[in-house]
Design an enzyme around this catalytic site. Sequence first.
Site, PDB file in Angstrom:
ATOM      1  N   GLU A 168       2.597  -0.968   4.384  1.00  0.00           N
ATOM      2  CA  GLU A 168       2.347   0.402   3.943  1.00  0.00           C
ATOM      3  C   GLU A 168       3.666   1.111   3.678  1.00  0.00           C
ATOM      4  OE1 GLU A 168      -0.468   2.040   3.427  1.00  0.00           O
ATOM      5  OE2 GLU A 168      -2.056   0.962   4.503  1.00  0.00           O
ATOM      6  N   HIS A 195       0.840  -1.186   0.000  1.00  0.00           N
ATOM      7  CA  HIS A 195       0.000   0.000   0.000  1.00  0.00           C
ATOM      8  C   HIS A 195       0.880   1.242   0.000  1.00  0.00           C
ATOM      9  CE1 HIS A 195      -3.500  -2.360   1.767  1.00  0.00           C
ATOM     10  NE2 HIS A 195      -2.486  -3.089   2.202  1.00  0.00           N
ATOM     11  N   ASP A 223      -3.585   2.248  -5.013  1.00  0.00           N
ATOM     12  CA  ASP A 223      -2.240   2.353  -4.451  1.00  0.00           C
ATOM     13  C   ASP A 223      -1.538   0.990  -4.475  1.00  0.00           C
ATOM     14  OD1 ASP A 223      -4.310   1.789  -2.355  1.00  0.00           O
ATOM     15  OD2 ASP A 223      -2.558   1.540  -1.064  1.00  0.00           O
TER      16      ASP A 223
END
Length: 208
Positions: A124, A42, A170
């Site tokens: 992330e 992400h 993303d």
Amino acid sequence: MPDPVVGRASWQDGWLLSAATSPSENFGPRPAHANIDLLVLHSISLPPGQFGGDAVHRLFTNRLDWDAHPYYKQIEGMRVSSHFFIRRDGALWQFVSCDDRAWHAGQSFYRGRNNCNDDSIGIELEGLEGDAFEDAQYTQLSRLCRAIFQRYPIAHIAGHQHIAPGRKADPGPGFDWPRLQTSLQIEDRCLPLTEKTCAINLTQSPNP
């Protein structure tokens, strides 16, 4: 996937000991016999495009001040998490044990299965959807992936855009998939399916 790492990563109950930790309450147990074989990449920054603050940490630990920025009103009350977060300078944080189910994927479908939170590990990258990422992040991501390969039977790596096409985009076109593939020495079949293939099978999920 191959394990090109020299030496062994140190883990304890799903926590990577080389990562800084900030435990989140936003997690749950995985389903019985879940096969943890997917990494989901992400990108995130809060507010969007602003780097270096503590807002992402606060979001994942339910401490974000919803009045601190106008954008936060759009996500007010959201309870999410990720297993790992890699900052622009390569610093690595962990929020949820990889043995547990973090809330990062949402409605999703990949490699023939719904609800990717159930059997994936979320990573992330601090960044803005579509923009480029830093060399330090690729270095840390490669190191992290290898450590995860040592402990979990990872067979696929995909972006949020690939497991939830049309809903998420993303990390986006700024992410260098060939660079990651080369650094990990992984085969094409380990990398994302086409968005068309994913979209055909996308179904509704009630889970976060």
